[in-house]
Design a protein around this motif. Structure first.
Motif: not given
Length: 89
Positions: A60, A64, A67-68, A71, A76-81, A84
């Protein structure tokens, strides 16, 4: 990254001073993250990055950080853990 030497003698030399060893490991980790982001930015065919590993391995945190870094490279991206998706019972 090809000049990284992971033989025992190299590791022992770096570990002589714990603070230096930690600093070196952090630098290497951050370079790996940056290299991933640069590779993704350069190749528009990459649509997904998947991380796997044992519990508490840093997946995780790494997601992150990736993702940073993405950016910072204009992506632009998404993190799915998996975390969650746990249910509170």
């Amino acid at each position: 990254m090809s000049n990284i030497n992971n033989n025992l003698q190299y590791i022992q030399e770096k570990a002589k001073t714990p603070a230096t060893c930690v600093e070196h490991c952090e630098e290497r980790y951050n370079k790996i993250i940056e290299n991933i982001a640069k590779k993704v930015a350069a190749d528009n065919k990459i649509e997904i990055i998947m991380l796997a590993g044992p519990s508490s391995a840093g997946k995780t945190t790494t997601a992150k950080k990736i993702r940073e870094a993405l950016k910072n490279n204009g992506i632009n991206s998404y993190a799915i853990s998996l975390d969650d998706f746990y249910l509170n019972n």
